[in-house]
Design a protein around this motif. Structure first.
Motif, PDB file in Angstrom:
ATOM      1  N   LEU A  21      18.147  -3.321  -3.712  1.00  0.00           N
ATOM      2  CA  LEU A  21      17.036  -3.577  -2.803  1.00  0.00           C
ATOM      3  C   LEU A  21      16.743  -2.396  -1.882  1.00  0.00           C
ATOM      4  N   ASP A  22      17.634  -1.463  -1.755  1.00  0.00           N
ATOM      5  CA  ASP A  22      17.369  -0.318  -0.884  1.00  0.00           C
ATOM      6  C   ASP A  22      17.021   0.936  -1.681  1.00  0.00           C
ATOM      7  N   SER A  23      16.884   0.836  -2.997  1.00  0.00           N
ATOM      8  CA  SER A  23      16.544   2.018  -3.773  1.00  0.00           C
ATOM      9  C   SER A  23      15.839   1.609  -5.086  1.00  0.00           C
ATOM     10  N   PRO A  24      14.487   1.603  -5.100  1.00  0.00           N
ATOM     11  CA  PRO A  24      13.641   2.007  -3.955  1.00  0.00           C
ATOM     12  C   PRO A  24      13.636   0.953  -2.863  1.00  0.00           C
ATOM     13  N   SER A  25      13.283   1.355  -1.649  1.00  0.00           N
ATOM     14  CA  SER A  25      13.342   0.467  -0.491  1.00  0.00           C
ATOM     15  C   SER A  25      12.391  -0.717  -0.696  1.00  0.00           C
ATOM     16  N   HIS A  26      12.939  -1.918  -0.638  1.00  0.00           N
ATOM     17  CA  HIS A  26      12.144  -3.149  -0.845  1.00  0.00           C
ATOM     18  C   HIS A  26      11.087  -3.288   0.239  1.00  0.00           C
ATOM     19  N   SER A  27      11.488  -3.019   1.511  1.00  0.00           N
ATOM     20  CA  SER A  27      10.537  -3.182   2.622  1.00  0.00           C
ATOM     21  C   SER A  27       9.412  -2.159   2.510  1.00  0.00           C
ATOM     22  N   LEU A  28       9.749  -0.918   2.088  1.00  0.00           N
ATOM     23  CA  LEU A  28       8.703   0.099   1.941  1.00  0.00           C
ATOM     24  C   LEU A  28       7.753  -0.257   0.794  1.00  0.00           C
ATOM     25  N   GLN A  29       8.278  -0.843  -0.271  1.00  0.00           N
ATOM     26  CA  GLN A  29       7.421  -1.279  -1.397  1.00  0.00           C
ATOM     27  C   GLN A  29       6.338  -2.235  -0.865  1.00  0.00           C
ATOM     28  N   HIS A  30       6.749  -3.244  -0.110  1.00  0.00           N
ATOM     29  CA  HIS A  30       5.783  -4.212   0.431  1.00  0.00           C
ATOM     30  C   HIS A  30       4.829  -3.535   1.405  1.00  0.00           C
ATOM     31  N   SER A  31       5.364  -2.691   2.243  1.00  0.00           N
ATOM     32  CA  SER A  31       4.549  -2.024   3.264  1.00  0.00           C
ATOM     33  C   SER A  31       3.485  -1.153   2.626  1.00  0.00           C
ATOM     34  N   ASP A  32       3.880  -0.375   1.591  1.00  0.00           N
ATOM     35  CA  ASP A  32       2.914   0.507   0.907  1.00  0.00           C
ATOM     36  C   ASP A  32       1.826  -0.308   0.217  1.00  0.00           C
ATOM     37  N   ILE A  33       2.198  -1.381  -0.468  1.00  0.00           N
ATOM     38  CA  ILE A  33       1.195  -2.197  -1.152  1.00  0.00           C
ATOM     39  C   ILE A  33       0.253  -2.828  -0.146  1.00  0.00           C
ATOM     40  N   ASN A  34       0.825  -3.328   0.991  1.00  0.00           N
ATOM     41  CA  ASN A  34      -0.047  -3.906   2.026  1.00  0.00           C
ATOM     42  C   ASN A  34      -1.061  -2.873   2.493  1.00  0.00           C
ATOM     43  N   ASP A  35      -0.575  -1.651   2.774  1.00  0.00           N
ATOM     44  CA  ASP A  35      -1.475  -0.587   3.258  1.00  0.00           C
ATOM     45  C   ASP A  35      -2.538  -0.252   2.204  1.00  0.00           C
ATOM     46  N   ALA A  36      -2.123  -0.218   0.929  1.00  0.00           N
ATOM     47  CA  ALA A  36      -3.065   0.113  -0.148  1.00  0.00           C
ATOM     48  C   ALA A  36      -4.120  -0.973  -0.288  1.00  0.00           C
ATOM     49  N   VAL A  37      -3.725  -2.214  -0.219  1.00  0.00           N
ATOM     50  CA  VAL A  37      -4.689  -3.324  -0.335  1.00  0.00           C
ATOM     51  C   VAL A  37      -5.668  -3.281   0.826  1.00  0.00           C
ATOM     52  N   GLU A  38      -5.146  -3.015   2.039  1.00  0.00           N
ATOM     53  CA  GLU A  38      -6.035  -2.946   3.206  1.00  0.00           C
ATOM     54  C   GLU A  38      -7.019  -1.792   3.063  1.00  0.00           C
ATOM     55  N   ALA A  39      -6.533  -0.666   2.502  1.00  0.00           N
ATOM     56  CA  ALA A  39      -7.442   0.481   2.285  1.00  0.00           C
ATOM     57  C   ALA A  39      -8.523   0.117   1.261  1.00  0.00           C
ATOM     58  N   LEU A  40      -8.166  -0.611   0.218  1.00  0.00           N
ATOM     59  CA  LEU A  40      -9.151  -1.050  -0.777  1.00  0.00           C
ATOM     60  C   LEU A  40     -10.174  -1.987  -0.149  1.00  0.00           C
ATOM     61  N   GLU A  41      -9.711  -2.866   0.731  1.00  0.00           N
ATOM     62  CA  GLU A  41     -10.655  -3.788   1.403  1.00  0.00           C
ATOM     63  C   GLU A  41     -11.667  -3.008   2.220  1.00  0.00           C
ATOM     64  N   ARG A  42     -11.189  -1.989   2.936  1.00  0.00           N
ATOM     65  CA  ARG A  42     -12.122  -1.189   3.745  1.00  0.00           C
ATOM     66  C   ARG A  42     -13.088  -0.439   2.849  1.00  0.00           C
ATOM     67  N   LYS A  43     -12.618  -0.025   1.683  1.00  0.00           N
ATOM     68  CA  LYS A  43     -13.469   0.715   0.746  1.00  0.00           C
ATOM     69  C   LYS A  43     -14.578  -0.172   0.183  1.00  0.00           C
ATOM     70  N   ILE A  44     -14.236  -1.390  -0.213  1.00  0.00           N
ATOM     71  CA  ILE A  44     -15.205  -2.277  -0.868  1.00  0.00           C
ATOM     72  C   ILE A  44     -16.108  -2.950   0.149  1.00  0.00           C
ATOM     73  N   GLY A  45     -15.560  -3.258   1.336  1.00  0.00           N
ATOM     74  CA  GLY A  45     -16.375  -3.900   2.365  1.00  0.00           C
ATOM     75  C   GLY A  45     -16.235  -5.395   2.332  1.00  0.00           C
ATOM     76  N   VAL A  46     -16.619  -6.061   3.416  1.00  0.00           N
ATOM     77  CA  VAL A  46     -16.556  -7.517   3.478  1.00  0.00           C
ATOM     78  C   VAL A  46     -17.827  -8.094   2.867  1.00  0.00           C
ATOM     79  N   GLY A  47     -17.828  -9.407   2.673  1.00  0.00           N
ATOM     80  CA  GLY A  47     -18.970 -10.087   2.046  1.00  0.00           C
ATOM     81  C   GLY A  47     -18.426 -11.072   1.041  1.00  0.00           C
TER      82      GLY A  47
END
Lengths: 240, 75
Positions: A21-47
Motif C-alpha cells: 500500500l505504500d509503493s506506489p503510495s495508496h493515498s497519493l493514487q487517490h489524491s492524483d485521481i481526484n485532482d485529475a477528475v477535478e481538472a477534467l470537470e473544469r475543462k468540460i464545464g458544468v451543465g
C-alpha cells in the motif's frame, strides 16, 4: 505527485498485483485521481446536458463562462438556396411570389432552358403577383458566337429587359440581382452561354439590365419567344 | 371578350408550380413581345447572311476565311 493536466498529459503509475500500500503510495493514487477528475470537470464545464441528449452532428460547446452544452455548429455560407422552379412546355415562367425578401439584399440565379425552335429570352420584374410592364427597363449587352460575330444590343424605356437576343436552342444563364427587394432601382447583371443547333454554333454574352424606378420587387419572369421544352431556375440569396 | 390567339397552340406561363394558359391582356402582351423578338431574330439572320456573303466574296478574291473576318472586323 502533482498532476500535469491540463498543462500536459499525466502518466499515472498503475499498481500491480503484489505491490504494497505504500509503493506506489495508496493515498497519493487517490489524491492524483481526484485532482485529475477535478481538472477534467473544469475543462468540460458544468451543465446538465449529457451526450445521450444530443443529436447527431452536435458538438460540446461553451454556452456561458464555465458552462458547456451540446449544440449544432453554426455554418456560415456565402449563398443560401431560396427555391428551385422546374418548368416544361411553357412560354414564360415566374419564380414564386415573395422569392425576394428582406432577408437578403442581393441574389444569384442560375437558369437553363431547352427549346425545339431557337428562342430569345426577355425578363420582367414582379411585385405583388404581377409583372411590371411599364417602359422603365433599359439594357446593354454584348454577345459573341463561334462564327466570331460580335453583337451589341441596347435598349432604353423598354417594357422588358433583355437576356438573350441571338435566338438559341439551349440557354444557360447566370443572373445577379442587386437590391430587388429594396426601394431602389433594381439592377440585373447577366451572363449566358448557349448553343444553337440549326446554325451549329455556340454563343456567349454578358450585359446588364436596370429597372428605372425605386420599386420593391419580390420575383421575376423569364419570357421566351418560343415554347420551352424544359428548364429550371434556381435562386440563391447572398448572405449579408 | 377573350383575345383570339391566332397561333393555334395555347400559350402557357408558369408561376411557381402553377401552369396557367394566357388569355386577354396578358396574351396580347406576350404576342407583342414575341413579335418584337421575332423581328430581332429576322434582323440577326439577315446580318448572318450578309456576313457570310461578304466572307465568301473575299474568299473568292483569294483571301482565307480568317483574313476575310479580320477585314470585316469580326476577328
Amino acid at each position: 505527485m502533482a498532476i500535469n493536466f491540463p498543462t500536459s498529459l499525466d502518466n499515472f503509475t498503475n499498481p500491480v498485483s503484489g505491490n504494497t500500500l505504500d509503493s506506489p503510495s495508496h493515498s497519493l493514487q487517490h489524491s492524483d485521481i481526484n485532482d485529475a477528475v477535478e481538472a477534467l470537470e473544469r475543462k468540460i464545464g458544468v451543465g446538465t446536458a449529457v451526450a445521450g441528449s444530443a443529436s447527431a452532428g452536435q458538438v460540446l460547446t461553451i454556452s456561458a463562462a464555465g458552462t458547456s452544452t451540446w449544440s449544432t455548429p453554426a455554418v456560415t455560407q456565402g449563398l443560401t438556396l431560396i427555391n428551385t422552379t422546374s418548368f416544361s412546355s411553357v412560354n414564360s415562367v415566374s419564380v414564386p411570389n415573395n422569392t425576394f425578401t428582406s432577408t437578403y439584399d442581393n441574389y444569384f440565379i442560375l437558369y437553363k432552358a431547352n427549346f425545339s425552335t431557337a428562342a430569345n429570352c426577355t425578363i420582367r420584374l414582379r411585385a405583388s403577383g404581377s409583372d411590371l410592364t411599364s417602359a422603365l427597363y433599359r439594357y446593354a449587352a454584348h454577345h459573341i458566337s463561334t462564327n466570331s460575330d460580335h453583337l451589341l444590343t441596347t435598349g432604353n424605356t423598354q417594357t422588358s429587359g433583355q437576356i438573350v437576343t441571338t435566338n438559341l436552342t439551349r440557354h444557360t444563364g447566370q443572373l445577379t440581382f442587386t437590391g430587388p427587394y429594396l426601394s431602389q432601382n433594381t439592377q440585373i447583371d447577366h451572363q449566358f452561354g448557349s448553343g444553337r443547333d440549326s446554325l451549329v454554333y455556340a454563343s456567349s454574352g454578358y450585359g446588364t439590365n436596370e429597372y428605372d424606378a425605386t420599386t420593391s420587387v419580390d420575383a421575376f419572369t423569364l419570357i421566351f419567344s418560343q415554347t420551352a421544352i424544359a428548364g429550371v431556375i434556381t435562386v440563391y440569396g447572398y448572405n449579408k | 371578350m377573350a383575345t383570339t390567339n391566332n397561333n393555334q397552340e395555347p400559350i402557357y406561363t408558369q408561376v411557381g408550380d402553377e401552369k396557367i394558359e394566357l388569355t386577354g391582356a396578358e396574351l396580347e402582351l406576350y404576342l407583342l413581345d414575341k413579335e418584337k423578338q421575332d423581328a430581332v431574330e429576322i434582323q440577326f439572320l439577315e446580318r448572318e447572311a450578309k456576313l457570310e456573303s461578304a466572307i465568301n466574296k473575299l474568299k473568292s478574291l483569294g483571301l482565307t476565311e480568317s483574313e476575310a473576318k479580320i477585314i470585316i472586323g469580326i476577328e
